[in-house]
Design a protein around this motif. Sequence first.
Motif, mmCIF file in Angstrom:
data_model
loop_
_atom_site.group_PDB
_atom_site.id
_atom_site.type_symbol
_atom_site.label_atom_id
_atom_site.label_comp_id
_atom_site.label_asym_id
_atom_site.label_seq_id
_atom_site.Cartn_x
_atom_site.Cartn_y
_atom_site.Cartn_z
ATOM 1 N N LEU A 101 7.568 -8.338 24.397
ATOM 2 C CA LEU A 101 6.963 -8.010 23.106
ATOM 3 C C LEU A 101 5.989 -9.121 22.729
ATOM 4 C CD1 LEU A 101 7.027 -5.928 20.844
ATOM 5 C CD2 LEU A 101 9.008 -7.106 19.881
ATOM 6 N N LEU A 102 4.700 -8.797 22.647
ATOM 7 C CA LEU A 102 3.633 -9.797 22.589
ATOM 8 C C LEU A 102 3.036 -9.926 21.188
ATOM 9 C CD1 LEU A 102 1.831 -8.832 25.930
ATOM 10 C CD2 LEU A 102 3.915 -10.201 25.577
ATOM 11 N N HIS A 103 2.832 -11.161 20.767
ATOM 12 C CA HIS A 103 2.323 -11.447 19.419
ATOM 13 C C HIS A 103 0.800 -11.367 19.359
ATOM 14 C CE1 HIS A 103 0.670 -15.460 20.264
ATOM 15 N NE2 HIS A 103 1.756 -15.724 20.977
ATOM 16 N N GLY A 104 0.269 -11.439 18.131
ATOM 17 C CA GLY A 104 -1.164 -11.339 17.902
ATOM 18 C C GLY A 104 -1.856 -12.689 17.839
ATOM 19 N N THR A 112 11.386 -1.336 32.435
ATOM 20 C CA THR A 112 10.599 -2.496 32.022
ATOM 21 C C THR A 112 9.438 -2.050 31.153
ATOM 22 O OG1 THR A 112 11.170 -3.597 34.107
ATOM 23 C CG2 THR A 112 9.366 -4.541 32.807
ATOM 24 N N LEU A 113 9.391 -2.577 29.921
ATOM 25 C CA LEU A 113 8.367 -2.203 28.946
ATOM 26 C C LEU A 113 7.527 -3.424 28.591
ATOM 27 C CD1 LEU A 113 11.156 -0.567 28.462
ATOM 28 C CD2 LEU A 113 10.212 -0.042 26.233
ATOM 29 N N VAL A 114 6.296 -3.175 28.192
ATOM 30 C CA VAL A 114 5.466 -4.235 27.631
ATOM 31 C C VAL A 114 4.782 -3.660 26.388
ATOM 32 C CG1 VAL A 114 3.501 -3.705 29.164
ATOM 33 C CG2 VAL A 114 3.691 -5.974 28.093
ATOM 34 N N ILE A 115 4.904 -4.377 25.264
ATOM 35 C CA ILE A 115 4.485 -3.870 23.959
ATOM 36 C C ILE A 115 3.782 -4.993 23.206
ATOM 37 C CG2 ILE A 115 5.277 -2.886 21.765
ATOM 38 C CD1 ILE A 115 7.794 -1.928 23.260
ATOM 39 N N GLY A 164 -1.995 -8.936 21.043
ATOM 40 C CA GLY A 164 -0.874 -8.563 21.891
ATOM 41 C C GLY A 164 -1.002 -7.169 22.472
ATOM 42 N N GLY A 165 -1.708 -6.275 21.763
ATOM 43 C CA GLY A 165 -1.977 -4.957 22.313
ATOM 44 C C GLY A 165 -2.866 -5.050 23.537
ATOM 45 N N TYR A 166 -3.908 -5.894 23.442
ATOM 46 C CA TYR A 166 -4.757 -6.149 24.609
ATOM 47 C C TYR A 166 -3.917 -6.728 25.742
ATOM 48 C CZ TYR A 166 -8.150 -8.490 27.631
ATOM 49 O OH TYR A 166 -8.864 -8.935 28.729
ATOM 50 N N GLY A 167 -3.053 -7.699 25.424
ATOM 51 C CA GLY A 167 -2.225 -8.317 26.451
ATOM 52 C C GLY A 167 -1.282 -7.323 27.108
ATOM 53 N N ALA A 168 -0.673 -6.452 26.312
ATOM 54 C CA ALA A 168 0.246 -5.455 26.864
ATOM 55 C C ALA A 168 -0.483 -4.501 27.802
ATOM 56 C CB ALA A 168 0.910 -4.678 25.730
ATOM 57 N N CYS A 201 4.084 1.227 28.379
ATOM 58 C CA CYS A 201 3.275 0.270 27.613
ATOM 59 C C CYS A 201 2.942 0.878 26.259
ATOM 60 C CB CYS A 201 1.992 -0.068 28.370
ATOM 61 S SG CYS A 201 0.809 -1.062 27.412
ATOM 62 N N ALA A 202 3.137 0.083 25.211
ATOM 63 C CA ALA A 202 2.752 0.498 23.864
ATOM 64 C C ALA A 202 1.842 -0.569 23.277
ATOM 65 C CB ALA A 202 3.980 0.697 22.985
ATOM 66 N N ALA A 203 0.724 -0.137 22.711
ATOM 67 C CA ALA A 203 -0.266 -1.067 22.166
ATOM 68 C C ALA A 203 -0.717 -0.566 20.803
ATOM 69 C CB ALA A 203 -1.458 -1.195 23.110
ATOM 70 N N PHE A 204 -0.585 -1.425 19.792
ATOM 71 C CA PHE A 204 -0.902 -1.048 18.421
ATOM 72 C C PHE A 204 -2.104 -1.844 17.930
ATOM 73 C CE2 PHE A 204 3.944 -1.570 18.478
ATOM 74 C CZ PHE A 204 4.137 -0.376 19.161
ATOM 75 N N SER A 205 -3.063 -1.150 17.317
ATOM 76 C CA SER A 205 -4.210 -1.808 16.681
ATOM 77 C C SER A 205 -4.843 -2.836 17.617
ATOM 78 C CB SER A 205 -3.767 -2.496 15.386
ATOM 79 O OG SER A 205 -3.085 -1.601 14.546
ATOM 80 N N SER A 206 -5.036 -2.432 18.850
ATOM 81 C CA SER A 206 -5.437 -3.380 19.897
ATOM 82 C C SER A 206 -6.852 -3.893 19.710
ATOM 83 C CB SER A 206 -5.302 -2.725 21.265
ATOM 84 O OG SER A 206 -3.971 -2.319 21.494
ATOM 85 N N ALA A 207 -7.035 -5.174 20.028
ATOM 86 C CA ALA A 207 -8.344 -5.830 19.974
ATOM 87 C C ALA A 207 -8.936 -5.930 21.381
ATOM 88 C CB ALA A 207 -8.195 -7.222 19.365
#
Length: 304
Positions: A83-86, A155-158, A163-167, A181-187
């Motif tokens: 779970l990746l931060h912004g 195995t998930l990456v979110i 963090g959306g870009y990273g996921a 993979c789930a990505a929210f409001s990705s930059a």
Amino acid sequence: MSANKHCGLPRQAIVSMLNNNYELQSVSPPQGKVFDIASLLFEEFTMILRGSFFSQTLEMETGLSILIPNKAVGTPPYKVAYLLHGLCGRNGDWLDYTMLPAYAEAFDIMFIMPEVARSFYTDMVFGQKFFTYIHQELPTIVKKIFNISAKREDTLVIGASMGGYGALKCALSYPDQYGYCAAFSSACLFLKEGLERQQRYGKTAEMEKQYGKQLLNDFESIFGQALEWKPEYELLELAKSRSAPPRLYLACGTADHLKDENQRFSHELKKLNIPNRYEEWPGGHDWNFFNTALERALKEINEV
């Protein structure tokens, strides 16, 4: 209430396990520990670890938060989500600003939350190799310590924002490693366009007003002063060149300044015949939206 009741293990036993019994040959921090426990918190349904460890890839200690649902203790290998931060965040954000402990218990998933500063999950030109750390070193260390499934489908990456870009970068670079993979409001979904814009206009007042002086400096640290673009940075290029990407869930708020880019990205993926589920609902670029998006994404995993 005691730690025994909530986690199945006494506090002292867990501290001993992390600091003594599970030292890794590949990790040699100054203290001789895998984890320097900053705090070890026990909730009614989850075990939360917050601390740091020495990364050989980064050549420094780095923060890490881990959340384990109580019913996963003592069971067969369990699902894991990275779970990746912004951009402005840290490893503890998802724990502090969302209902993550409740979601971990409801969906029976272990969450690993690393810290990568403002690197955009990239091996920086002037900085650390954060992408190598995220997709290579961190999973290796976690699997050595915890009873995590090695299966792709487990195995998930979110992530959200940066963090959306990273996921998405993890999932599209190494589709055999991640099943969802789930990505929210990705930059930075169209990174090449952003780099070209900064190359063209430089650090003008207009650019600093739009993006912020610090972000312009960040990009020079990440990609070099020439802002050199490479295909491995570009999400759509990765999608074109890799086989069988994982299941993709994308979401963005209707009031988010990145909404148009997220809509466009979903559409471009579909033009490449890459299925993805894209959702919008009222919300902005904030934790209220990310919290709801996380719950929806975790529910979506169980639909198939």
